[in-house]
Write a protein that holds these residues in place. Structure first.
Motif, mmCIF file in Angstrom:
data_model
loop_
_atom_site.group_PDB
_atom_site.id
_atom_site.type_symbol
_atom_site.label_atom_id
_atom_site.label_comp_id
_atom_site.label_asym_id
_atom_site.label_seq_id
_atom_site.Cartn_x
_atom_site.Cartn_y
_atom_site.Cartn_z
ATOM 1 N N ILE A 104 46.103 50.221 -10.281
ATOM 2 C CA ILE A 104 46.598 48.862 -10.091
ATOM 3 C C ILE A 104 45.845 48.145 -8.983
ATOM 4 C CG2 ILE A 104 48.580 47.526 -9.236
ATOM 5 C CD1 ILE A 104 50.403 49.297 -10.841
ATOM 6 N N THR A 105 45.542 48.834 -7.894
ATOM 7 C CA THR A 105 45.087 48.148 -6.683
ATOM 8 C C THR A 105 43.581 47.976 -6.547
ATOM 9 O OG1 THR A 105 45.164 50.238 -5.448
ATOM 10 C CG2 THR A 105 47.139 48.853 -5.413
ATOM 11 N N ASN A 115 64.059 50.517 -11.675
ATOM 12 C CA ASN A 115 63.295 49.835 -10.633
ATOM 13 C C ASN A 115 64.206 49.389 -9.502
ATOM 14 O OD1 ASN A 115 60.503 48.872 -9.993
ATOM 15 N ND2 ASN A 115 61.568 46.921 -9.819
ATOM 16 N N GLN A 136 57.014 55.628 -12.230
ATOM 17 C CA GLN A 136 56.117 54.476 -12.268
ATOM 18 C C GLN A 136 54.814 54.749 -13.000
ATOM 19 O OE1 GLN A 136 57.132 51.676 -11.534
ATOM 20 N NE2 GLN A 136 55.574 50.299 -10.746
ATOM 21 N N ASP A 162 50.992 45.085 -0.778
ATOM 22 C CA ASP A 162 52.144 44.426 -1.395
ATOM 23 C C ASP A 162 53.008 43.724 -0.362
ATOM 24 O OD1 ASP A 162 51.535 45.321 -4.043
ATOM 25 O OD2 ASP A 162 52.174 47.316 -3.420
ATOM 26 N N ASP A 210 54.858 42.166 -5.111
ATOM 27 C CA ASP A 210 54.625 43.603 -5.176
ATOM 28 C C ASP A 210 53.893 43.934 -6.461
ATOM 29 O OD1 ASP A 210 54.933 46.410 -5.623
ATOM 30 O OD2 ASP A 210 56.593 46.438 -4.207
ATOM 31 N N SER A 211 52.656 44.401 -6.345
ATOM 32 C CA SER A 211 51.855 44.691 -7.539
ATOM 33 C C SER A 211 52.468 45.813 -8.373
ATOM 34 C CB SER A 211 50.420 45.053 -7.149
ATOM 35 O OG SER A 211 50.391 46.186 -6.297
ATOM 36 N N ASP A 212 53.180 46.734 -7.715
ATOM 37 C CA ASP A 212 53.836 47.838 -8.415
ATOM 38 C C ASP A 212 55.039 47.350 -9.218
ATOM 39 O OD1 ASP A 212 53.086 50.434 -8.763
ATOM 40 O OD2 ASP A 212 54.068 51.222 -6.996
ATOM 41 N N THR A 213 55.597 46.209 -8.824
ATOM 42 C CA THR A 213 56.702 45.594 -9.570
ATOM 43 C C THR A 213 56.174 44.652 -10.640
ATOM 44 O OG1 THR A 213 58.158 45.750 -7.641
ATOM 45 C CG2 THR A 213 58.781 44.177 -9.341
ATOM 46 N N TRP A 267 53.385 44.890 -12.340
ATOM 47 C CA TRP A 267 52.792 45.608 -13.471
ATOM 48 C C TRP A 267 53.823 45.910 -14.561
ATOM 49 C CZ3 TRP A 267 48.732 46.632 -16.219
ATOM 50 C CH2 TRP A 267 48.649 47.785 -17.000
ATOM 51 N N THR A 317 50.687 51.901 -3.426
ATOM 52 C CA THR A 317 50.536 51.653 -4.859
ATOM 53 C C THR A 317 49.283 52.375 -5.359
ATOM 54 O OG1 THR A 317 51.670 49.539 -4.644
ATOM 55 C CG2 THR A 317 50.344 49.838 -6.614
ATOM 56 N N ASN A 318 49.284 52.723 -6.639
ATOM 57 C CA ASN A 318 48.210 53.572 -7.159
ATOM 58 C C ASN A 318 46.880 52.829 -7.304
ATOM 59 O OD1 ASN A 318 47.741 52.785 -10.193
ATOM 60 N ND2 ASN A 318 49.967 52.800 -9.926
#
Length: 222
Positions: free
Chosen positions: A117-118, A40, A61, A9, A16-19, A21, A113-114
């Motif tokens: 997602i990744t 967030n 999350q 990210d 940011d992939s965690d954001t 999503w 990140t999990n």
């Protein structure tokens, strides 16, 4: 033989992939926008300050993942990739990964990140090795909304990397050169033990540290 480690990210992707999503889920009416934005922002300020409670954040999350079957999540993720991730993968990032692969280096993404997602993002970038936050599954193979194992965050990245290396019968010293590309102060523990740390579009704290230590600083943004 060399080892090239990449944060994901704001390093290999320009975001940011965690954001992204939850933004995707909000657009589809799955998450409440006001509550999620408030929470967030709370966690993001902690992240920037280097004080994030990773377990508190993961409880927040990961909870939406427990609402869907794996097949439903896979369908959602395919749509998320098209709309939110592919547009923010810079060409320079693809080229840097490819250059390390062409040189024969072992290439890995190591991210806080999990894996849900990744993993598809790593496949899109052509990276076979991934260390990410692992997810607990129930007996049917669906996600419970809880993490399992050591989160790959801050010093946890070192723990997880050492476990991965040990499973291969290796240590970090097995490699002639070890690179780690990251944007974040949260990655200073791992950056401090590789032979070639590289700051990428770095936050102010990391950029100042990189300058002090004489580490290279680059941009991958197109």
């Amino acid at each position: 033989m060399n080892l090239a480690l990449f944060d994901l990210d704001n390093t290999l992707i320009a975001g940011d992939s965690d954001t992204e999503w939850p933004k995707f889920l909000i657009k589809r009416g799955i998450l409440d926008p006001e509550h999620h934005a408030r929470q967030n922002d709370y966690f993001y300020e902690q992240y920037k300050a280097g004080t994030l409670d990773i377990y508190e954040f993961l409880d927040f999350q990961l909870a939406p993942l427990a609402r869907f079957s794996r097949s439903e999540l896979d369908t959602l993720h395919a749509q998320y990739m098209q709309a939110h991730i592919l547009p923010i993968i810079p060409q320079k990032a693809r080229e840097l990964v490819a250059a390390h692969q062409a040189a024969g280096d072992v290439v890995m993404i190591i991210t806080a990140t999990n894996r849900f997602i990744t993993a598809p993002i790593a496949r899109e970038l052509g990276v076979a090795h991934l260390i990410a936050v692992e997810l607990e599954e129930d007996a049917a193979g669906n996600y419970t909304g809880k993490p399992t194992g050591v989160p790959s965050f801050q010093a946890g990245k070192i723990t997880r990397l050492n476990e991965w290396l040990a499973a291969r019968g290796e240590t970090l010293q097995s490699y002639d050169k070890s690179y780690f590309y990251s944007d974040s102060r949260n990655d200073l523990p791992l950056m401090s033990i590789v032979t070639h740390p590289v700051a990428v579009d770095a936050d102010d704290t990391l950029l100042a540290h990189a300058r002090e230590q004489g580490w290279p600083s680059i941009t991958l943004r197109d």
